[in-house]
Motif scaffolding. Structure first.
Motif, PDB file in Angstrom:
ATOM      1  N   ALA A 172       3.061   2.420   4.376  1.00 22.14           N
ATOM      2  CA  ALA A 172       3.220   3.797   3.897  1.00 22.14           C
ATOM      3  C   ALA A 172       3.967   3.870   2.565  1.00 22.14           C
ATOM      4  CB  ALA A 172       3.951   4.626   4.948  1.00 22.14           C
ATOM      5  N   ASP A 173       5.031   3.070   2.435  1.00 23.17           N
ATOM      6  CA  ASP A 173       5.911   3.217   1.272  1.00 23.17           C
ATOM      7  C   ASP A 173       5.715   2.166   0.186  1.00 23.17           C
ATOM      8  OD1 ASP A 173       6.991   5.310   2.708  1.00 23.17           O
ATOM      9  OD2 ASP A 173       8.764   4.193   3.362  1.00 23.17           O
TER      10      ASP A 173
ATOM     11  N   SER B  72       2.644   0.005  -0.218  1.00 18.61           N
ATOM     12  CA  SER B  72       1.304  -0.567  -0.093  1.00 18.61           C
ATOM     13  C   SER B  72       0.873  -1.335  -1.345  1.00 18.61           C
ATOM     14  CB  SER B  72       0.283   0.526   0.226  1.00 18.61           C
ATOM     15  OG  SER B  72       0.259   1.482  -0.821  1.00 18.61           O
ATOM     16  N   ASP B  73       1.452  -1.011  -2.486  1.00 20.14           N
ATOM     17  CA  ASP B  73       1.084  -1.708  -3.716  1.00 20.14           C
ATOM     18  C   ASP B  73       1.906  -2.972  -3.960  1.00 20.14           C
ATOM     19  OD1 ASP B  73       3.350  -0.171  -4.095  1.00 20.14           O
ATOM     20  OD2 ASP B  73       2.904   0.294  -6.192  1.00 20.14           O
ATOM     21  N   SER B  74       2.820  -3.286  -3.067  1.00 23.76           N
ATOM     22  CA  SER B  74       3.624  -4.508  -3.197  1.00 23.76           C
ATOM     23  C   SER B  74       2.825  -5.710  -2.696  1.00 23.76           C
ATOM     24  CB  SER B  74       4.915  -4.385  -2.376  1.00 23.76           C
ATOM     25  OG  SER B  74       4.621  -4.432  -0.995  1.00 23.76           O
ATOM     26  N   PRO B  75       3.233  -6.920  -3.056  1.00 18.95           N
ATOM     27  CA  PRO B  75       2.544  -8.105  -2.511  1.00 18.95           C
ATOM     28  C   PRO B  75       2.554  -8.128  -0.977  1.00 18.95           C
ATOM     29  CG  PRO B  75       3.958  -8.739  -4.342  1.00 18.95           C
ATOM     30  CD  PRO B  75       4.241  -7.288  -4.056  1.00 18.95           C
ATOM     31  N   GLN B  76       3.643  -7.659  -0.373  1.00 15.82           N
ATOM     32  CA  GLN B  76       3.722  -7.640   1.090  1.00 15.82           C
ATOM     33  C   GLN B  76       2.780  -6.589   1.679  1.00 15.82           C
ATOM     34  OE1 GLN B  76       6.411  -7.567  -0.989  1.00 15.82           O
ATOM     35  NE2 GLN B  76       7.085  -9.666  -0.645  1.00 15.82           N
ATOM     36  N   GLY B  77       2.513  -5.544   0.925  1.00 11.71           N
ATOM     37  CA  GLY B  77       1.642  -4.488   1.417  1.00 11.71           C
ATOM     38  C   GLY B  77       0.166  -4.812   1.338  1.00 11.71           C
ATOM     39  N   GLN B  78      -0.175  -5.840   0.575  1.00 12.92           N
ATOM     40  CA  GLN B  78      -1.582  -6.168   0.363  1.00 12.92           C
ATOM     41  C   GLN B  78      -2.305  -6.581   1.636  1.00 12.92           C
ATOM     42  OE1 GLN B  78      -3.034  -5.570  -2.659  1.00 12.92           O
ATOM     43  NE2 GLN B  78      -1.015  -4.736  -3.094  1.00 12.92           N
ATOM     44  N   ASN B  79      -1.643  -7.338   2.500  1.00 11.84           N
ATOM     45  CA  ASN B  79      -2.294  -7.792   3.737  1.00 11.84           C
ATOM     46  C   ASN B  79      -1.532  -7.326   4.981  1.00 11.84           C
ATOM     47  OD1 ASN B  79      -0.078  -9.435   3.468  1.00 11.84           O
ATOM     48  ND2 ASN B  79      -1.153 -11.329   3.995  1.00 11.84           N
ATOM     49  N   ILE B  80      -0.821  -6.225   4.850  1.00 15.38           N
ATOM     50  CA  ILE B  80       0.030  -5.770   5.952  1.00 15.38           C
ATOM     51  C   ILE B  80      -0.771  -5.300   7.160  1.00 15.38           C
ATOM     52  CG2 ILE B  80       0.346  -3.336   5.302  1.00 15.38           C
ATOM     53  CD1 ILE B  80       3.098  -5.823   6.397  1.00 15.38           C
TER      54      ILE B  80
END
Length: 185
Positions: A163-164, A166-174
């Motif tokens: 949600a907060d 999503s554009d981070s490297p961690q958010g890419q395949n969350i």
């Protein structure tokens, strides 16, 4: 009392701060080259972070030396010394403070003390409050929750990343992590 305090700051602390800062650059070079023992103990000509932290206590350089020491010990696998030094860091640079909290959590993970790791990852994520470090510490927090078989908490953390951040490297395949937590939960 005010005059004594000003004199103490100006004539005692300030010169010690300059000396400590001048000596730290060599230890920082060793640290950047991942020469952990030399960063910790120094070499023949310059002190390492351990001596700087000890001899120049109550200076900003000594405080920063605790951070460097903690990360060096963490990389050497001496997790308790890493925790001891990282928790001694009390500087007001929020990025370094967040990294010190995250490093402390990493050491607790290595010691399999997951409850303390959870506490420190939460503090690190809150302290960082940015799009680079916060999602990284949140993802590590989710993984610790999974190690504790607390899949509901892991799912909540992963959904927060989605949600907060999503554009981070961690958010890419969350989504993969969310699906895994939901399947096991």
């Amino acid at each position: 009392m005010v005059i004594i305090y000003i004199a103490y700051q100006r004539f005692y602390i300030a010169p010690r701060e300059v000396t400590a800062a001048n000596q730290m650059h060599v230890a920082q070079d060793f640290w950047e080259k991942k020469q952990w023992d030399k960063a910790i103990n120094g070499d023949a000509g310059y002190p390492g972070f351990a001596k700087i932290a000890d001899e120049y206590s109550n200076t900003k350089s000594a405080d920063l030396a605790y951070f460097y020491l903690g990360i060096a010990y963490l990389n050497k696998g001496n997790y308790q010394k890493a925790i001891d030094n990282l928790t001694n860091y009390s500087g007001n640079d929020y990025m370094v403070a967040a990294e010190a909290l995250g490093g402390t959590a990493d050491a607790y993970v290595e010691l399999k003390d997951y409850d303390k790791a959870v506490t420190y990852y939460k503090k690190a994520a809150d302290k960082a409050n940015n799009k680079f470090l916060t999602p990284m510490y949140l993802k590590k927090l989710g993984l610790v929750y999974e190690a504790q078989n607390d899949y509901k908490s892991a799912d909540d953390v992963y959904k927060r990343i989605k949600a907060d951040y999503s554009d981070s490297p961690q958010g890419q395949n969350i989504d993969e992590y969310i699906a895994r937590a939901e399947a096991k939960g």
